[in-house]
Scaffold this motif. Structure first.
Motif, mmCIF file in Angstrom:
data_model
loop_
_atom_site.group_PDB
_atom_site.id
_atom_site.type_symbol
_atom_site.label_atom_id
_atom_site.label_comp_id
_atom_site.label_asym_id
_atom_site.label_seq_id
_atom_site.Cartn_x
_atom_site.Cartn_y
_atom_site.Cartn_z
ATOM 1 N N VAL A 51 0.859 -1.180 0.000
ATOM 2 C CA VAL A 51 0.000 0.000 0.000
ATOM 3 C C VAL A 51 0.901 1.237 0.000
ATOM 4 O O VAL A 51 1.764 1.389 0.873
ATOM 5 N N ILE A 52 0.696 2.118 -0.979
ATOM 6 C CA ILE A 52 1.552 3.286 -1.171
ATOM 7 C C ILE A 52 0.721 4.546 -0.952
ATOM 8 O O ILE A 52 -0.414 4.645 -1.431
ATOM 9 N N GLY A 53 1.279 5.511 -0.249
ATOM 10 C CA GLY A 53 0.610 6.791 -0.069
ATOM 11 C C GLY A 53 0.521 7.540 -1.396
ATOM 12 O O GLY A 53 1.544 7.816 -2.029
ATOM 13 N N SER A 54 -0.688 7.868 -1.814
ATOM 14 C CA SER A 54 -0.849 8.515 -3.122
ATOM 15 C C SER A 54 -0.153 9.874 -3.218
ATOM 16 O O SER A 54 0.349 10.221 -4.292
ATOM 17 N N PRO A 55 -0.074 10.704 -2.132
ATOM 18 C CA PRO A 55 0.670 11.962 -2.278
ATOM 19 C C PRO A 55 2.134 11.745 -2.664
ATOM 20 O O PRO A 55 2.734 12.609 -3.317
ATOM 21 N N PHE A 56 2.719 10.610 -2.279
ATOM 22 C CA PHE A 56 4.105 10.344 -2.643
ATOM 23 C C PHE A 56 4.277 10.266 -4.156
ATOM 24 O O PHE A 56 5.290 10.724 -4.704
ATOM 25 N N LEU A 57 3.298 9.686 -4.841
ATOM 26 C CA LEU A 57 3.426 9.510 -6.291
ATOM 27 C C LEU A 57 3.474 10.849 -7.005
ATOM 28 O O LEU A 57 4.149 10.999 -8.034
ATOM 29 N N TRP A 58 2.741 11.836 -6.508
ATOM 30 C CA TRP A 58 2.710 13.129 -7.193
ATOM 31 C C TRP A 58 3.843 14.050 -6.750
ATOM 32 O O TRP A 58 4.332 14.845 -7.547
ATOM 33 N N ARG B 268 11.617 29.340 1.138
ATOM 34 C CA ARG B 268 12.917 29.183 0.488
ATOM 35 C C ARG B 268 13.636 27.946 1.031
ATOM 36 O O ARG B 268 14.710 28.018 1.635
ATOM 37 N N LEU B 269 13.003 26.806 0.831
ATOM 38 C CA LEU B 269 13.468 25.567 1.453
ATOM 39 C C LEU B 269 14.844 25.125 0.971
ATOM 40 O O LEU B 269 15.684 24.695 1.750
ATOM 41 N N ALA B 270 15.049 25.138 -0.328
ATOM 42 C CA ALA B 270 16.313 24.603 -0.841
ATOM 43 C C ALA B 270 16.650 25.284 -2.152
ATOM 44 O O ALA B 270 15.768 25.658 -2.924
ATOM 45 N N GLU B 271 17.959 25.425 -2.395
ATOM 46 C CA GLU B 271 18.383 26.085 -3.617
ATOM 47 C C GLU B 271 18.073 25.243 -4.847
ATOM 48 O O GLU B 271 17.717 25.762 -5.892
ATOM 49 N N GLY B 272 18.169 23.906 -4.726
ATOM 50 C CA GLY B 272 17.930 23.042 -5.873
ATOM 51 C C GLY B 272 16.499 22.585 -6.012
ATOM 52 O O GLY B 272 16.245 21.590 -6.696
ATOM 53 N N PHE B 273 15.581 23.296 -5.373
ATOM 54 C CA PHE B 273 14.185 22.854 -5.395
ATOM 55 C C PHE B 273 13.600 22.892 -6.801
ATOM 56 O O PHE B 273 12.933 21.962 -7.242
ATOM 57 N N THR B 274 13.844 23.962 -7.517
ATOM 58 C CA THR B 274 13.288 24.090 -8.864
ATOM 59 C C THR B 274 13.834 23.023 -9.791
ATOM 60 O O THR B 274 13.092 22.420 -10.576
ATOM 61 N N SER B 275 15.128 22.747 -9.721
ATOM 62 C CA SER B 275 15.710 21.716 -10.573
ATOM 63 C C SER B 275 15.158 20.332 -10.219
ATOM 64 O O SER B 275 14.986 19.475 -11.096
ATOM 65 N N ARG B 276 14.848 20.101 -8.948
ATOM 66 C CA ARG B 276 14.266 18.825 -8.556
ATOM 67 C C ARG B 276 12.916 18.614 -9.225
ATOM 68 O O ARG B 276 12.590 17.507 -9.661
ATOM 69 N N LEU B 277 12.111 19.659 -9.301
ATOM 70 C CA LEU B 277 10.798 19.530 -9.929
ATOM 71 C C LEU B 277 10.912 19.243 -11.419
ATOM 72 O O LEU B 277 9.944 18.800 -12.034
ATOM 73 N N GLY B 278 12.051 19.481 -11.996
ATOM 74 C CA GLY B 278 12.231 19.171 -13.405
ATOM 75 C C GLY B 278 12.457 17.699 -13.677
ATOM 76 O O GLY B 278 12.384 17.265 -14.837
#
Length: 576
Positions: free
Chosen positions: A148-155, A303-313
């Motif tokens: 069983v997997i938490g659905s928020p994790f997938l997104w 401003r959690l992390a500098e690489g946050f935007t690149s992670r979303l890519g």
């Protein structure tokens, strides 16, 4: 080390089961000895005959009771977590990822995958005969548990992060396959299910008495197993964690940070955004997609992390699904049932809503519904309308809570009775007027809050009576653990106090006035829920001014705020 400890504790649980069986068989064993002794002539005489009869009758009674208890334990269906079933054809890439992970860990692969609308993942045994899928669908024969997997994790998570988070969970299939651990778990689940059956209020008098005795025995055995079961599960978790260290260990540390973020964003989304919609009879159909927007906004503000935007890519894990939108909708509906108690299917009074329509169909409707309720309560209390145009106005609410409405009513009564002089003297006595205002506003606020609370309670009672959940229509419904109970399993918030409800309703009235007289618009803030937008910007400075009015009876801060924005409190607003 953890696996060995788990097996040791599992054997302890099984020994408790063996002792219970031995206790049930002991009278029968004594009866057999007495009967054999009588047959061989070694135990003859009236005293032995009486002893044989008494012990045999007692043994038969004990065996019947033990058989009844065992039958209830074996036949009782263990509870299952409500989930969204995920067939392999709906997520072949996700199944492939899990199987590859199991191969790397050298453990059995989970027999199936399911999603839960929460930020957690676990293994669940569904091999009990009561969980079998009837004809028309092939029963799962594999002994491996369901993942069983938490659905928020997938997104929210990227593919590599999801694999790292699932590694210790999937590694748990190895100790789960051990015969002793599996047998101990089946025994404990059977006891737990028997206790639930005994507690069912739908039984008749005889059934309650009989099952009550069964429930007492099951509770006694559960208490005996409690310590051993806890240690066994800790050992299983430790063994799984040790095995998972060989897979993506460094990435798993980073991924755990994303688990915490996902939980924070999911909690805010449910309580601030989804809950107002659920209370309006609407359910957001893209909650998992919404958590991405909420966490993106959270990261932008903090401003959690500098690489946050690149992670979303990077590739999101939801790309592993064939139809992410359909899965998100199913998980969103299940979330509404779990956390709010909504119906199992969409209907006229329980319709899905997209995020684009949320401000108009939820926020604006919520404000106008609460404003209408506020004025209904004012009407019931006999509060006179404010001076000016007829209709529901914000000025009426402000005058009543600040005490000005009471002063106006007293002045009219004084004029009608010919006591204009006394009214003028009271009006020119500043100190006395301030004291009267404070007392009147406090009493007015308490009375109005109590009236709103009663009105909300009546409306919720009517809604609960009308919300009758149908019986499961398919094996999947029954498998998910949903019967005819429509109550939420995990309510999000405790009941709101009268003062909180009063502040919410006054805020709604202010927002309605701003929309109707100053060109404001309803909006959605991903972290705070319904928002008032003026010139396209959210105004977050309203709450303190409303509290000054509702708690202290001081309307000056709110009047200043309204005047600066061009809101006309004396103008009637449109209600639902």
């Amino acid at each position: 080390m953890g696996a060995q400890a788990a097996r040791s504790r599992a054997l302890a649980v099984l020994r408790i089961r063996s002792r219970a069986v031995a206790v049930a068989l002991l009278p029968a064993a004594v009866a057999v000895v007495l009967l054999v002794g009588g047959a061989t002539g070694q135990m003859s005489g009236p005293n032995w005959d009486a002893a044989r009869l008494a012990v045999t009758v007692f043994a038969v009674v004990v065996l019947l009771i033990a058989a009844a208890v065992a039958a209830v334990i074996v036949r009782a269906s263990p509870a299952l977590s409500p989930t969204v079933e995920l067939a392999e054809r709906a997520a072949p890439d996700l199944y492939r990822l899990v199987r590859d992970l199991a191969e790397r860990l050298d453990v059995p692969a989970p027999s199936a995958l399911a999603l839960t609308p929460d930020c957690d993942s676990w293994l669940e045994d569904r091999t009990h005969p009561a969980h079998a899928i009837p004809s028309g669908r092939r029963r799962r024969t594999a002994e491996a548990p369901v993942l069983v997997i938490g659905s928020p994790f997938l997104w929210w998570m990227r593919v590599a992060e999801l694999r790292a988070v699932l590694a210790p969970v999937v590694a748990g299939t190895s100790p789960s396959a051990h015969p002793d651990i599996a047998a101990a778990r089946r025994f404990v689940r059977g006891l737990d299910a028997a206790v639930a059956v005994a507690a069912d209020p739908g039984q008749g008098l005889i059934g309650r008495v009989a099952l009550g005795f069964v429930g007492q025995i099951a509770r006694l055995l559960l208490r005996s197993c409690q310590v051993h079961v806890g240690e066994m599960e800790r050992g299983v978790a430790a063994a799984a964690s040790e095995r998972a260290q060989t897979v993506d260990y460094g990435l798993r540390i980073v991924a755990q940070e994303q688990v915490g973020l996902a939980y924070a964003g999911w909690d805010r989304l449910l309580t601030r955004v989804a809950l107002p919609a659920w209370r309006m009879g609407r359910w957001p159909s893209r909650l998992d997609a919404g958590v991405v927007s909420a966490l993106t906004e959270l990261s932008r503000r903090d401003r959690l992390a500098e690489g946050f935007t690149s992670r979303l890519g990077e590739r999101p894990a939801c790309d592993l699904l064939e139809e992410p939108g359909a899965v998100d909708e199913a998980a969103s509906l299940l979330a509404a049932r779990l956390f709010h108690g909504g119906p199992a299917e969409a209907g006229p009074d329980w319709a899905p809503v997209d995020w684009q329509q949320y401000p108009e169909e939820v926020v604006d409707r919520k404000w106008r519904t609460e404003a209408a309720r506020l004025h209904r309560v004012l009407d019931d209390l006999g509060v006179p309308p404010s001076t000016g145009p007829d209709g529901p106005t914000l000025a009426r609410v402000m005058d009543h809570l600040s005490g000005r409405g009471n002063d106006a009513a007293r002045s009219r009564e004084a004029d009608e009775a010919g006591r204009g002089r006394e009214a003028d003297e009271a009006a020119h006595s500043g100190e006395v007027t301030e004291i009267v205002h404070t007392a009147d506003s406090g009493e007015a606020g308490d009375t109005l809050a109590a009236g709103i609370s009663a009105e909300v309670a009546r409306e919720e009672a009517v809604r609960e009576e009308a919300a009758v959940s149908p019986a499961p229509k398919s094996p999947g419904d029954a498998l998910n653990g949903w019967g005819a109970d429509s109550l939420p399993l995990f309510p999000l918030q405790p009941p709101r106090t009268g003062r909180e409800l009063l502040a919410d309703h006054v805020t709604a009235m202010v927002c309605c006035a701003a929309v109707d007289t100053a060109g404001a618009t309803p909006g959605l803030d991903w972290l705070d829920g319904p928002a008032l937008l003026i010139n396209g910007e959210r105004r977050a400075d309203l709450a303190a001014r409303v509290l000054s009015l509702t708690e202290d009876g001081d309307a000056a801060p709110l009047r200043t705020w309204l005047s600066a924005l061009g809101v006309r409190p004396e103008k009637p607003v449109r209600l639902v």
